[in-house]
Motif scaffolding. Sequence first.
Motif, PDB file in Angstrom:
ATOM      1  N   LYS A 149       0.858  -1.189   0.000  1.00 33.44           N
ATOM      2  CA  LYS A 149       0.000   0.000   0.000  1.00 33.44           C
ATOM      3  C   LYS A 149       0.892   1.236   0.000  1.00 33.44           C
ATOM      4  O   LYS A 149       1.996   1.205   0.555  1.00 33.44           O
ATOM      5  CB  LYS A 149      -0.865   0.037   1.268  1.00 33.44           C
ATOM      6  N   THR A 150       0.380   2.311  -0.601  1.00 29.20           N
ATOM      7  CA  THR A 150       1.152   3.551  -0.573  1.00 29.20           C
ATOM      8  C   THR A 150       1.189   4.089   0.862  1.00 29.20           C
ATOM      9  O   THR A 150       0.429   3.658   1.728  1.00 29.20           O
ATOM     10  CB  THR A 150       0.524   4.642  -1.472  1.00 29.20           C
ATOM     11  N   GLU A 205      -2.178   5.382   1.715  1.00 27.39           N
ATOM     12  CA  GLU A 205      -3.121   4.290   2.013  1.00 27.39           C
ATOM     13  C   GLU A 205      -2.841   3.666   3.387  1.00 27.39           C
ATOM     14  O   GLU A 205      -3.765   3.270   4.094  1.00 27.39           O
ATOM     15  CB  GLU A 205      -3.050   3.210   0.926  1.00 27.39           C
ATOM     16  N   ASN A 206      -1.555   3.576   3.730  1.00 29.77           N
ATOM     17  CA  ASN A 206      -1.211   3.041   5.048  1.00 29.77           C
ATOM     18  C   ASN A 206      -1.886   3.845   6.162  1.00 29.77           C
ATOM     19  O   ASN A 206      -2.265   3.286   7.179  1.00 29.77           O
ATOM     20  CB  ASN A 206       0.307   3.052   5.245  1.00 29.77           C
ATOM     21  N   LEU A 220      -6.146   3.615   5.809  1.00 27.92           N
ATOM     22  CA  LEU A 220      -6.808   2.307   5.902  1.00 27.92           C
ATOM     23  C   LEU A 220      -7.543   2.092   7.230  1.00 27.92           C
ATOM     24  O   LEU A 220      -8.713   1.682   7.241  1.00 27.92           O
ATOM     25  CB  LEU A 220      -5.762   1.203   5.706  1.00 27.92           C
TER      26      LEU A 220
END
Length: 240
Positions: A92-93, A96-97, A100
């Motif tokens: 994940k970018t 995104e980390n 999430l």
Amino acid sequence: MVVLTGVDKHFGDLHVLQGIDLTVSRGEVVVVIGPSGSGKSTLCRTINRLETIDSGTITIDGAPLPEEGRELARLRADVGMVFQSFNLFAHKTVLENVTLGPIKAKGTKPAQAREQAMALLERVGVANQADKLPAQLSGGQQQRVAIARALAMSPKVMLFDEPTSALDPEMINEVLDVMVSLAREGMTMIVVTHEMGFARKAAHRVVFMDGGQIVEEATPETFFTAPRSDRARDFLSKIL
Ligand code: ADP
Ligand code: MG
């Protein structure tokens, strides 16, 4: 904010936590220090219930640690944790980390989660890395992302377990600086670290553990200059 009373924990025959009593007030920063194997990581892991305890009680903001299910998910949101190994989601970018958890666990709308995540990445100084994958970042940058990811859940307390011990020396301060500013903003923090500079700058109290027990508690100034116990003196003579 965090109260442990008579906490005992065994791994088989090993009595890893022996009657731990520890109270951490709202906004307090406690540094936990002690030899390898003394139970520091296990202590952290019991506080967000990655480990169960055999006896005693642990409360977070007045509520006992839940056993499982929905309540446990809420506890995990209340207690942010940053580990020695950064534990980011590799595929994940960076952005995104950080988004999430809020999207999945708190039901935050994606657009709002992204906005909050960018503000947090800005705060820890890695906003310009948002679209990269973790492996494209330095260790210090990854650890700052890990801090942003934990903060994204709006925790009541942050646990740090040797957050800088896997970092190259030149990256240690960029992570400690973020932690110092977090402390100054009033975050309740329990920090396992041997970084005395951090303890002196940010800690209200140092807790020295040895052999599964809290042997000594003092202000950083007192602990580092005039430890009371032989065990603490012996430990400090090895790390100083
Ligand atoms: P520290 O973080 O202070 O180095 P730990 O809490 O990691 O100490 O470990 C304390 C003791 O418990 C060590 O002797 C370690 O080997 C043991 N230990 C830790 N985790 C486990 C486990 N999951 N199973 C068995 N023993 C463990
Ligand atoms: Mg440890």
